[in-house]
Structure formats: C-alpha cells, structure tokens
Design a protein around this motif. Structure first.
Motif, PDB file in Angstrom:
ATOM      1  N   ALA A 140      59.973  27.838  17.114  1.00 59.75           N
ATOM      2  CA  ALA A 140      59.317  27.668  18.419  1.00 59.75           C
ATOM      3  C   ALA A 140      58.002  28.446  18.437  1.00 59.75           C
ATOM      4  O   ALA A 140      57.915  29.552  17.903  1.00 59.75           O
ATOM      5  CB  ALA A 140      60.219  28.178  19.531  1.00 59.75           C
ATOM      6  N   THR A 141      56.966  27.850  19.022  1.00 61.86           N
ATOM      7  CA  THR A 141      55.674  28.530  19.115  1.00 61.86           C
ATOM      8  C   THR A 141      55.552  29.279  20.443  1.00 61.86           C
ATOM      9  O   THR A 141      54.614  30.039  20.640  1.00 61.86           O
ATOM     10  CB  THR A 141      54.511  27.533  18.996  1.00 61.86           C
ATOM     11  N   VAL A 142      56.494  29.029  21.337  1.00 62.22           N
ATOM     12  CA  VAL A 142      56.510  29.739  22.622  1.00 62.22           C
ATOM     13  C   VAL A 142      57.228  31.069  22.445  1.00 62.22           C
ATOM     14  O   VAL A 142      58.276  31.121  21.803  1.00 62.22           O
ATOM     15  CB  VAL A 142      57.226  28.882  23.695  1.00 62.22           C
ATOM     16  N   ASP A 143      56.642  32.138  22.981  1.00 58.08           N
ATOM     17  CA  ASP A 143      57.262  33.456  22.904  1.00 58.08           C
ATOM     18  C   ASP A 143      58.420  33.502  23.908  1.00 58.08           C
ATOM     19  O   ASP A 143      58.208  33.409  25.112  1.00 58.08           O
ATOM     20  CB  ASP A 143      56.197  34.517  23.224  1.00 58.08           C
ATOM     21  N   ALA A 144      59.655  33.633  23.379  1.00 63.70           N
ATOM     22  CA  ALA A 144      60.841  33.575  24.248  1.00 63.70           C
ATOM     23  C   ALA A 144      60.821  34.676  25.297  1.00 63.70           C
ATOM     24  O   ALA A 144      61.174  34.444  26.462  1.00 63.70           O
ATOM     25  CB  ALA A 144      62.099  33.673  23.398  1.00 63.70           C
ATOM     26  N   SER A 145      60.396  35.891  24.910  1.00 61.57           N
ATOM     27  CA  SER A 145      60.415  36.988  25.893  1.00 61.57           C
ATOM     28  C   SER A 145      59.376  36.752  26.988  1.00 61.57           C
ATOM     29  O   SER A 145      59.610  37.098  28.151  1.00 61.57           O
ATOM     30  CB  SER A 145      60.202  38.335  25.206  1.00 61.57           C
ATOM     31  N   ALA A 146      58.227  36.160  26.633  1.00 58.51           N
ATOM     32  CA  ALA A 146      57.213  35.838  27.651  1.00 58.51           C
ATOM     33  C   ALA A 146      57.760  34.783  28.614  1.00 58.51           C
ATOM     34  O   ALA A 146      57.563  34.860  29.833  1.00 58.51           O
ATOM     35  CB  ALA A 146      55.941  35.325  26.994  1.00 58.51           C
ATOM     36  N   ALA A 147      58.494  33.796  28.052  1.00 55.51           N
ATOM     37  CA  ALA A 147      59.078  32.739  28.883  1.00 55.51           C
ATOM     38  C   ALA A 147      60.132  33.323  29.817  1.00 55.51           C
ATOM     39  O   ALA A 147      60.171  32.987  31.014  1.00 55.51           O
ATOM     40  CB  ALA A 147      59.693  31.653  28.003  1.00 55.51           C
ATOM     41  N   VAL A 148      60.978  34.218  29.291  1.00 53.23           N
ATOM     42  CA  VAL A 148      62.016  34.849  30.120  1.00 53.23           C
ATOM     43  C   VAL A 148      61.373  35.657  31.243  1.00 53.23           C
ATOM     44  O   VAL A 148      61.791  35.581  32.404  1.00 53.23           O
ATOM     45  CB  VAL A 148      62.931  35.747  29.244  1.00 53.23           C
ATOM     46  N   GLY A 149      60.327  36.430  30.904  1.00 52.35           N
ATOM     47  CA  GLY A 149      59.625  37.225  31.917  1.00 52.35           C
ATOM     48  C   GLY A 149      59.059  36.340  33.015  1.00 52.35           C
ATOM     49  O   GLY A 149      59.189  36.643  34.215  1.00 52.35           O
ATOM     50  N   ALA A 150      58.448  35.229  32.609  1.00 55.98           N
ATOM     51  CA  ALA A 150      57.845  34.316  33.592  1.00 55.98           C
ATOM     52  C   ALA A 150      58.913  33.693  34.479  1.00 55.98           C
ATOM     53  O   ALA A 150      58.746  33.588  35.701  1.00 55.98           O
ATOM     54  CB  ALA A 150      57.061  33.235  32.863  1.00 55.98           C
ATOM     55  N   VAL A 151      60.043  33.286  33.866  1.00 53.59           N
ATOM     56  CA  VAL A 151      61.110  32.651  34.654  1.00 53.59           C
ATOM     57  C   VAL A 151      61.736  33.656  35.619  1.00 53.59           C
ATOM     58  O   VAL A 151      62.034  33.321  36.777  1.00 53.59           O
ATOM     59  CB  VAL A 151      62.169  32.022  33.719  1.00 53.59           C
ATOM     60  N   ASN A 152      61.910  34.900  35.180  1.00 52.11           N
ATOM     61  CA  ASN A 152      62.446  35.920  36.087  1.00 52.11           C
ATOM     62  C   ASN A 152      61.520  36.135  37.286  1.00 52.11           C
ATOM     63  O   ASN A 152      61.969  36.286  38.420  1.00 52.11           O
ATOM     64  CB  ASN A 152      62.658  37.249  35.337  1.00 52.11           C
ATOM     65  N   THR A 153      60.194  36.143  37.025  1.00 56.76           N
ATOM     66  CA  THR A 153      59.221  36.284  38.124  1.00 56.76           C
ATOM     67  C   THR A 153      59.331  35.095  39.074  1.00 56.76           C
ATOM     68  O   THR A 153      59.325  35.253  40.304  1.00 56.76           O
ATOM     69  CB  THR A 153      57.785  36.356  37.548  1.00 56.76           C
ATOM     70  N   ALA A 154      59.420  33.887  38.495  1.00 55.67           N
ATOM     71  CA  ALA A 154      59.530  32.675  39.316  1.00 55.67           C
ATOM     72  C   ALA A 154      60.796  32.724  40.175  1.00 55.67           C
ATOM     73  O   ALA A 154      60.774  32.354  41.358  1.00 55.67           O
ATOM     74  CB  ALA A 154      59.539  31.440  38.417  1.00 55.67           C
ATOM     75  N   CYS A 155      61.898  33.203  39.578  1.00 55.51           N
ATOM     76  CA  CYS A 155      63.164  33.302  40.315  1.00 55.51           C
ATOM     77  C   CYS A 155      63.025  34.267  41.497  1.00 55.51           C
ATOM     78  O   CYS A 155      63.531  33.991  42.595  1.00 55.51           O
ATOM     79  CB  CYS A 155      64.290  33.770  39.391  1.00 55.51           C
ATOM     80  N   SER A 156      62.302  35.399  41.288  1.00 52.59           N
ATOM     81  CA  SER A 156      62.111  36.360  42.389  1.00 52.59           C
ATOM     82  C   SER A 156      61.372  35.695  43.542  1.00 52.59           C
ATOM     83  O   SER A 156      61.723  35.885  44.714  1.00 52.59           O
ATOM     84  CB  SER A 156      61.274  37.564  41.955  1.00 52.59           C
ATOM     85  N   ALA A 157      60.328  34.918  43.204  1.00 47.06           N
ATOM     86  CA  ALA A 157      59.540  34.261  44.251  1.00 47.06           C
ATOM     87  C   ALA A 157      60.400  33.254  45.020  1.00 47.06           C
ATOM     88  O   ALA A 157      60.341  33.188  46.250  1.00 47.06           O
ATOM     89  CB  ALA A 157      58.332  33.575  43.634  1.00 47.06           C
ATOM     90  N   VAL A 158      61.212  32.481  44.279  1.00 48.85           N
ATOM     91  CA  VAL A 158      62.044  31.460  44.937  1.00 48.85           C
ATOM     92  C   VAL A 158      63.174  32.108  45.742  1.00 48.85           C
ATOM     93  O   VAL A 158      63.548  31.615  46.822  1.00 48.85           O
ATOM     94  CB  VAL A 158      62.573  30.455  43.885  1.00 48.85           C
ATOM     95  N   ARG A 159      63.692  33.236  45.254  1.00 45.88           N
ATOM     96  CA  ARG A 159      64.703  33.975  46.042  1.00 45.88           C
ATOM     97  C   ARG A 159      64.112  34.400  47.378  1.00 45.88           C
ATOM     98  O   ARG A 159      64.735  34.250  48.425  1.00 45.88           O
ATOM     99  CB  ARG A 159      65.171  35.223  45.276  1.00 45.88           C
ATOM    100  N   ALA A 160      62.869  34.918  47.341  1.00 44.81           N
ATOM    101  CA  ALA A 160      62.213  35.350  48.581  1.00 44.81           C
ATOM    102  C   ALA A 160      61.977  34.148  49.503  1.00 44.81           C
ATOM    103  O   ALA A 160      62.185  34.220  50.717  1.00 44.81           O
ATOM    104  CB  ALA A 160      60.887  36.032  48.261  1.00 44.81           C
ATOM    105  N   LEU A 161      61.601  33.037  48.900  1.00 44.45           N
ATOM    106  CA  LEU A 161      61.306  31.829  49.682  1.00 44.45           C
ATOM    107  C   LEU A 161      62.559  31.266  50.356  1.00 44.45           C
ATOM    108  O   LEU A 161      62.541  30.893  51.529  1.00 44.45           O
ATOM    109  CB  LEU A 161      60.696  30.772  48.738  1.00 44.45           C
ATOM    110  N   LEU A 162      63.671  31.212  49.594  1.00 45.99           N
ATOM    111  CA  LEU A 162      64.896  30.602  50.123  1.00 45.99           C
ATOM    112  C   LEU A 162      65.781  31.607  50.854  1.00 45.99           C
ATOM    113  O   LEU A 162      66.852  31.246  51.348  1.00 45.99           O
ATOM    114  CB  LEU A 162      65.693  29.958  48.975  1.00 45.99           C
ATOM    115  N   GLY A 163      65.349  32.870  50.863  1.00 46.89           N
ATOM    116  CA  GLY A 163      66.142  33.901  51.541  1.00 46.89           C
ATOM    117  C   GLY A 163      67.396  34.254  50.784  1.00 46.89           C
ATOM    118  O   GLY A 163      68.367  34.744  51.366  1.00 46.89           O
ATOM    119  N   LEU A 164      67.410  34.015  49.467  1.00 41.88           N
ATOM    120  CA  LEU A 164      68.612  34.316  48.684  1.00 41.88           C
ATOM    121  C   LEU A 164      68.827  35.821  48.530  1.00 41.88           C
ATOM    122  O   LEU A 164      69.951  36.280  48.405  1.00 41.88           O
ATOM    123  CB  LEU A 164      68.527  33.659  47.296  1.00 41.88           C
TER     124      LEU A 164
END
Lengths: 186, 202
Positions: free
Chosen positions: A154-178
C-alpha cells in the motif's frame, strides 16, 4: 527624476499611498468579475471530492464552522436527489489528506486518500490501498480508537489514515451528539 | 537611443537573460519547476505581470521619488500578481489548484523589482513593454527548461505521458529541491556557454 527627488518625504508617502490605492481598486474590480467563477469552481471542486465517497450527490451543506474539530479541513452534510437519510463526509489529515464518508447513524461507509504533501495522489489508487482503506468500512464513529492492519504494497500511510479517521470520527460524534450519549450512559 | 525588437529579444532571451545570466528570481524558479504544466502557467503569468508592471511604472516614472521607489515597485508588482491569481482561480481553476502558493509568491520575485529599477524607471512605456515581454520570456524559458528536465528525469513523464515506458518511473532525486539545484545549475551553464560562443563568433 531629479525633480521628484527634491520633493519632501510626505510626497513619497503620498505617491506610495496613491499607487497602493490604485492597486487595491484594480484588485477589487477584477475580484468583482472573477468571484462568481471562483465560487462556482469551489462548489464544483467540493462536489467532485464528495462524489469520491457518495454516489448521486446533488448538493451539500457546509457544517465545518459549527462542528469542525482540530485537524478537520471540512465537514459536509451531503444532499442527494433521492432524499433518504442524512449522510456526512469529513475531509481531514495533515500532510496526507483523506475524505471519510458516514451514514446518518455515524457508521463509516468509505474512506479515500486525497493527497500527500500537497501532491495529488496517484498513490491511494492501487488495489493494496483500496484494501487498506476498505478496513474502515462499517466502523462506528463512537468506536474507541480506530485500528487497522497494514497491507503490504500500500502507498497510503496506515497510521496517517488512522489518525485522519479518528479525527473525522470526533467531528461526527460532536455533530450527532454521540459524545453526549456516551457520557449520559456512563 | 531607439532599440530594435531584435535587441530586446537577444538581451532578454540570451545575453542578459534574467534567470541564467542575471540570476534573478532563482528561489521562486527552484520551487516552481517541479512540474512542466505549472512552469508553463507560471511563465505566462510572469510575462504578463512583468509587462503590466513595467508599463505602469514607466508611465509613473516622473512621479515616483527615489525614496519611495522600492515600495512603489513592489506594490505595483503585487497588485498585478493579485490580478493574475484571481484570473487563474476564476478561469483556469485546475491550474490554480495545482499552483497553490507559488502564484501569490510571485509578488516577491526580484525579477519585477530589478526590471522596474533598471529599465522601466528610465525608459518609455513602449520600450518597457518590450523589455517586459522578452525578459519575461527569458525567465519563462529557463523555468520551462528546468521543469522539463526535472519532470523527465524525476518522473519519466512529460505532461503526464510516460516517455521511457512503464519500467522507468524516474529518479526521485530530480523531483526534490536538491535535484532542482543541480538541474538549474546545468541550465545556467548551458545558457552561459551559448552566450560565450555567440560572443566569440562576433
């Protein structure tokens, strides 16, 4: 030139101010002509980016200012022609940027790589990259710390992808009130 | 003394080439020469900005005092770079996205300041326009040649098309800033060699 040099310091300031005013007027006039095209281009750019994770996108609502968290470049509510439930997508990441798509209930539907170090990725398109990013599908935004396995080639850095997805999850948690629901349950 | 178009062409493109002989604006040139497509767009923008800036400052040359000439030159160049940036964002959006910070950075390119001070401040608008065209083209020529070499050797591609076949994917060194220094060094050496040979022939 000799004559203008004999004039006082105030004259120099006045000339500089006049040139600045002319430059500003020119820029404002060009901006008036260009801004509708710039706005349309920005809109098309967002739609084509959102289309990487969702089909049938007819519009979007920018929620970045209200619900964006640190590390989030953009957060959109996605509108599709057929209606149906809300869908969201988050663009995040630092050197490498990713777009993460969510269903209305906070489940990840797709993750795509956008760029690395400002360079458009040819990387992120290989089968190994797709296999790596597909591991995020079905994970809920309120999951405790997302983890994935590295995929050889894979040419995508897995740790960079995990970091980005965790950030995205935080934003969506705040949005949905989770976040609120979780703390109430505790 | 009235100068011919061929004089401006010869000085701008070769004997006083702003990048290869006068070594102006090299920082920008090194950063912006990673891709041939971007280099072409930036080269065209540099020519247009230099012509507009030269003509404007030539028209205002009797009004600008010595004490205010540097801020006046910089503000004029920055104004036209802003116009170029807005135009590219509006009508060439993919080029605008690809250029990113390089186009706004052009406002501080020493090329505009140097030509305004050395030529436009002492000559009429027609001559300043010609100076802008050919000095801009000379600068763009070095930028495009450097980008061509870097893209060819760094990625094995030209305008996205593979040149040496799929087996050769490029030498990453040439895509990096260090590679830009080496490529630019050879381009400058080549320009100086051609200039010396041309002068010897006389």
């Amino acid at each position: 030139m000799q004559k203008s040099n004999e004039r006082g310091a105030f004259y120099g300031i006045a000339v500089t101010a006049a040139i600045t005013a002319l430059a500003v007027i020119l820029a404002v006039l060009v901006n008036l002509a260009a801004s509708p095209f710039i706005k349309r281009n920005a809109d098309e750019s967002v739609r084509s980016t959102v289309a990487l994770v969702f089909d049938g996108v007819t519009g979007y609502e920018d929620l970045t200012e209200d619900f964006g968290v640190d590390g989030t470049s953009a957060l959109y509510r996605v509108i599709s022609g057929t209606g149906g439930e809300d869908r969201y997508c988050v663009i995040c990441g630092n050197d490498a940027r990713f777009i993460v798509g969510f269903r209305g209930d906070g489940i990840i539907t797709a993750v795509r790589a956008l760029s690395a170090d400002g360079v458009q990725l040819k990387a992120g398109q290989t089968d190994a990259d797709k296999e790596l990013l597909a591991q995020f599908g079905g994970i809920s935004a309120d999951a405790e710390g997302v983890h994935i396995k590295n995929v050889s080639g894979a040419t995508v850095d897995a740790s960079a992808a995990v970091g980005a997805v965790n950030t995205a999850c935080s934003a969506v948690r705040a949005l949905l009130g989770l976040d609120g629901e979780a703390s109430e349950e505790e | 003394m009235r100068k011919s178009v061929s004089y401006f062409a010869k000085t701008g493109l070769l004997t006083r080439n702003p990048a290869a002989i006068q070594l102006l604006g090299l920082c920008f040139l090194l950063a912006a020469s990673a891709s041939l497509k971007d280099a072409l767009t930036l080269g065209v923008c540099a020519v247009l900005v230099l012509v507009c800036s030269n003509v404007t400052l030539s028209l205002l040359r009797g009004l600008i005092p010595d004490s205010a000439r540097v801020p006046a030159y910089l503000i004029t160049a920055a104004g036209f770079v802003t116009v170029a940036e807005l135009a590219v964002s509006a009508w060439l959006p993919s080029a605008g996205r690809s250029l990113g910070i390089y186009l706004p950075l052009m406002a501080v390119n020493s090329l505009f300041l140097a030509r305004a001070d050395a030529f436009a401040s002492e000559n009429g608008p027609a001559a300043s326009a010609l100076d802008g065209v050919f000095m801009g083209l000379g600068y763009a020529l070095v930028l495009v040649i450097t980008a061509f070499v870097r893209e060819l050797l760094g990625a094995g591609r030209i305008f996205g098309f593979s040149v040496f076949g799929r087996a050769f994917t490029g030498v990453p060194f040439f895509a990096l800033p260090a590679g830009a220094f080496v490529c630019l060094g050879f381009v400058i050496a080549a320009f100086r060699f051609v200039k010396r040979k041309t002068e010897e022939r006389k």
